[in-house]
Scaffold this motif. Structure first.
Motif, PDB file in Angstrom:
ATOM      1  N   THR A 105      24.612 -24.575  13.924  1.00 49.75           N
ATOM      2  CA  THR A 105      25.233 -23.283  13.211  1.00 49.75           C
ATOM      3  C   THR A 105      24.090 -22.454  12.569  1.00 49.75           C
ATOM      4  N   LEU A 106      22.988 -23.203  11.939  1.00 50.23           N
ATOM      5  CA  LEU A 106      21.924 -22.533  11.461  1.00 50.23           C
ATOM      6  C   LEU A 106      21.019 -21.938  12.498  1.00 50.23           C
ATOM      7  N   ALA A 107      21.083 -22.863  13.633  1.00 47.04           N
ATOM      8  CA  ALA A 107      20.211 -22.238  14.779  1.00 47.04           C
ATOM      9  C   ALA A 107      20.704 -20.643  15.203  1.00 47.04           C
ATOM     10  N   ALA A 108      21.995 -20.655  15.300  1.00 44.47           N
ATOM     11  CA  ALA A 108      22.466 -19.267  15.677  1.00 44.47           C
ATOM     12  C   ALA A 108      22.592 -18.213  14.558  1.00 44.47           C
ATOM     13  N   VAL A 109      22.241 -18.691  13.321  1.00 41.31           N
ATOM     14  CA  VAL A 109      22.110 -17.785  12.135  1.00 41.31           C
ATOM     15  C   VAL A 109      20.773 -17.262  12.076  1.00 41.31           C
ATOM     16  N   PHE A 110      19.817 -17.985  12.395  1.00 36.11           N
ATOM     17  CA  PHE A 110      18.401 -17.719  12.279  1.00 36.11           C
ATOM     18  C   PHE A 110      18.253 -16.755  13.635  1.00 36.11           C
ATOM     19  N   ASN A 111      18.866 -17.018  14.878  1.00 33.27           N
ATOM     20  CA  ASN A 111      18.660 -16.369  16.115  1.00 33.27           C
ATOM     21  C   ASN A 111      19.177 -14.791  15.705  1.00 33.27           C
ATOM     22  N   PHE A 112      20.304 -14.539  15.078  1.00 39.89           N
ATOM     23  CA  PHE A 112      20.821 -13.343  14.495  1.00 39.89           C
ATOM     24  C   PHE A 112      19.752 -12.574  13.687  1.00 39.89           C
ATOM     25  N   PHE A 113      19.471 -13.467  12.599  1.00 42.31           N
ATOM     26  CA  PHE A 113      18.708 -12.612  11.609  1.00 42.31           C
ATOM     27  C   PHE A 113      17.110 -12.372  11.720  1.00 42.31           C
ATOM     28  N   ASP A 114      16.697 -13.197  12.948  1.00 43.17           N
ATOM     29  CA  ASP A 114      15.379 -13.112  13.401  1.00 43.17           C
ATOM     30  C   ASP A 114      14.859 -11.722  13.835  1.00 43.17           C
ATOM     31  N   THR A 115      15.906 -10.787  14.508  1.00 43.70           N
ATOM     32  CA  THR A 115      15.696  -9.600  15.164  1.00 43.70           C
ATOM     33  C   THR A 115      15.593  -8.559  14.157  1.00 43.70           C
ATOM     34  N   TYR A 116      15.639  -8.822  12.642  1.00 39.55           N
ATOM     35  CA  TYR A 116      15.670  -7.619  11.745  1.00 39.55           C
ATOM     36  C   TYR A 116      14.488  -7.985  10.813  1.00 39.55           C
ATOM     37  N   GLN A 117      13.935  -7.091  10.033  1.00 41.35           N
ATOM     38  CA  GLN A 117      13.065  -7.443   8.983  1.00 41.35           C
ATOM     39  C   GLN A 117      14.105  -7.123   7.785  1.00 41.35           C
ATOM     40  N   VAL A 118      14.558  -8.469   7.347  1.00 44.22           N
ATOM     41  CA  VAL A 118      15.569  -8.438   6.514  1.00 44.22           C
ATOM     42  C   VAL A 118      14.836  -8.603   4.975  1.00 44.22           C
ATOM     43  N   ASP A 119      15.254  -7.547   3.938  1.00 45.40           N
ATOM     44  CA  ASP A 119      14.771  -7.415   2.563  1.00 45.40           C
ATOM     45  C   ASP A 119      15.190  -8.663   1.669  1.00 45.40           C
ATOM     46  N   ALA A 120      16.784  -8.979   1.748  1.00 41.40           N
ATOM     47  CA  ALA A 120      17.188  -9.896   1.042  1.00 41.40           C
ATOM     48  C   ALA A 120      18.601 -10.027   1.482  1.00 41.40           C
ATOM     49  N   ILE A 121      18.898 -11.274   1.472  1.00 43.24           N
ATOM     50  CA  ILE A 121      20.081 -11.910   1.906  1.00 43.24           C
ATOM     51  C   ILE A 121      21.224 -12.556   1.092  1.00 43.24           C
ATOM     52  N   GLY A 122      22.284 -12.072   0.998  1.00 43.89           N
ATOM     53  CA  GLY A 122      23.357 -12.871   0.235  1.00 43.89           C
ATOM     54  C   GLY A 122      24.230 -13.694   0.851  1.00 43.89           C
ATOM     55  N   ILE A 123      24.588 -14.834   0.293  1.00 42.39           N
ATOM     56  CA  ILE A 123      25.204 -16.017   0.960  1.00 42.39           C
ATOM     57  C   ILE A 123      26.482 -16.162   0.081  1.00 42.39           C
ATOM     58  N   GLY A 124      27.547 -16.285   0.448  1.00 35.75           N
ATOM     59  CA  GLY A 124      28.883 -16.828  -0.084  1.00 35.75           C
ATOM     60  C   GLY A 124      29.164 -18.033   0.593  1.00 35.75           C
ATOM     61  N   SER A 125      29.246 -19.002   0.191  1.00 34.66           N
ATOM     62  CA  SER A 125      29.472 -20.308   1.067  1.00 34.66           C
ATOM     63  C   SER A 125      30.789 -21.024   0.657  1.00 34.66           C
ATOM     64  N   PHE A 126      31.444 -21.862   1.660  1.00 31.31           N
ATOM     65  CA  PHE A 126      32.420 -22.808   1.422  1.00 31.31           C
ATOM     66  C   PHE A 126      31.731 -23.912   0.431  1.00 31.31           C
ATOM     67  N   GLY A 127      32.683 -24.623  -0.243  1.00 30.49           N
ATOM     68  CA  GLY A 127      32.115 -25.453  -1.191  1.00 30.49           C
ATOM     69  C   GLY A 127      32.871 -27.007  -1.251  1.00 30.49           C
ATOM     70  N   PRO A 128      32.510 -27.588  -2.279  1.00 28.08           N
ATOM     71  CA  PRO A 128      31.820 -26.979  -3.394  1.00 28.08           C
ATOM     72  C   PRO A 128      30.440 -27.138  -3.032  1.00 28.08           C
ATOM     73  N   ILE A 129      29.754 -26.117  -3.780  1.00 30.69           N
ATOM     74  CA  ILE A 129      28.270 -25.783  -3.781  1.00 30.69           C
ATOM     75  C   ILE A 129      27.676 -26.136  -5.452  1.00 30.69           C
ATOM     76  N   ASP A 130      26.298 -26.108  -5.100  1.00 28.61           N
ATOM     77  CA  ASP A 130      25.587 -26.420  -6.476  1.00 28.61           C
ATOM     78  C   ASP A 130      24.775 -25.035  -6.597  1.00 28.61           C
ATOM     79  N   VAL A 131      25.374 -24.406  -7.744  1.00 23.76           N
ATOM     80  CA  VAL A 131      24.932 -23.102  -8.226  1.00 23.76           C
ATOM     81  C   VAL A 131      24.137 -23.033  -9.434  1.00 23.76           C
ATOM     82  N   ASN A 132      23.704 -24.283  -9.959  1.00 21.99           N
ATOM     83  CA  ASN A 132      22.914 -24.419 -11.080  1.00 21.99           C
ATOM     84  C   ASN A 132      21.353 -24.672 -10.629  1.00 21.99           C
ATOM     85  N   PRO A 133      20.603 -23.412 -11.132  1.00 25.88           N
ATOM     86  CA  PRO A 133      19.330 -23.171 -10.921  1.00 25.88           C
ATOM     87  C   PRO A 133      18.447 -24.394 -11.397  1.00 25.88           C
TER      88      PRO A 133
END
Length: 286
Positions: free
Chosen positions: A38-66
């Motif tokens: 899955t991430l290989a396909a994600v990287f393949n998509f974003f690699d073609t752009y000079q992205v300044d920032a990415i927002g991720i909303g993920s299925f979980g549970p996830i750890d959001v405590n810095p």
């Protein structure tokens, strides 16, 4: 400015690129298989752009405590291969840019309060009812995180006296998700939820469970707007049934806005999560 967004779901990843005005330039859908694939396909998509920032909303549970050693991980998910996966870390290894990191439903809630059904409000809850049930919460126009993130789809509810189904949740059996998510409706009656007649008793039972949740959310958080998304809530006959049960259960204890204005379908539809991710990406650059 080029912004990226990932709405990471258990079935599919939706990735998008937009400009500063959130006008989407490209958007793709990737099946959620193994993390590596899955991430290989994600990287393949974003690699073609000079992205300044990415927002991720993920299925979980996830750890959001810095402050946590597993910050940015997908944690106790039953999704094969994804348990304790360092999602955010893998993204940062690939791209040295700011990231926003939250749950998929928090991202959708943020999208709805900024661009959708809760515009002009300071607080809202977004609830998705589909394969599972999740809820995102925004208060004072900020996504709510604490030690962890809200898991409001797993609150405990009273059983409808007509219901003997044990529940689908692997952790709690008959929590809200266990008795009211799409698979529970289908399993209870032996037919897919979307194939049930609109006047079937299934929808009365569903409304009873969802109304209990809304009463609890209202009493604890007093949001200015409650917004529903997800495949089950496309059954629009549910809304008047929920209003009826909510009124009965609340029994006049606290006042709310008119229910047709208080409990509403999402305005952004399937774009709520991506919109929220793009907004959070933009704010990470401030």
């Amino acid at each position: 400015m080029i912004l990226g967004a990932i709405e990471a779901g258990g079935t599919k990843f939706v990735c998008a690129i937009s400009d500063e005005a959130l006008k989407i330039k490209e958007r793709i859908s990737i099946p959620t298989t193994t993390p590596e694939e899955t991430l290989a396909a994600v990287f393949n998509f974003f690699d073609t752009y000079q992205v300044d920032a990415i927002g991720i909303g993920s299925f979980g549970p996830i750890d959001v405590n810095p402050l946590s050693s597993t910050y940015g991980y997908i944690t106790s998910t039953p999704k094969p291969g994804w348990k304790n996966f360092p999602f955010l870390e893998k993204m940062k290894e690939r791209y040295d840019i700011p990231f926003a990191w939250t749950t998929d439903v928090n991202a959708a809630a943020y999208g709805e309060i900024k661009k959708g059904a809760a515009v002009g409000k300071n607080s809202c809850i977004y609830i998705t009812v589909g394969t599972g049930i999740g809820a995102g919460i925004v208060v004072d126009s900020k996504v709510i995180h604490g030690f962890g993130h809200p898991e409001a789809g797993h609150i405990l509810v009273k059983r409808d006296e007509r219901d003997s189904y044990e529940g689908t949740c692997p952790y709690h059996k008959d929590c809200l998700e266990g008795v009211a998510a799409g698979p529970a409706i289908g399993n209870r009656f032996g037919i897919k939820a979307q194939e049930l007649p609109k006047d079937h008793v299934a929808w009365e039972i569903e409304a009873y469970y969802l109304a209990q949740a809304l009463v609890n959310y209202t009493l604890v958080l007093s949001p200015e707007k409650i917004i529903f998304g997800g495949g089950v809530m496309k059954q629009t006959q549910l809304f008047p049934l929920i209003y009826k049960e909510f009124t009965k259960l609340m029994n006049g204890y606290v006042s709310t806005p008119e229910l047709e204005e208080y409990i509403v379908p999402c305005a952004l539809g399937d774009n709520a999560g991506i919109t929220g991710c793009l907004l959070l990406a933009k704010e990470s650059l401030v």
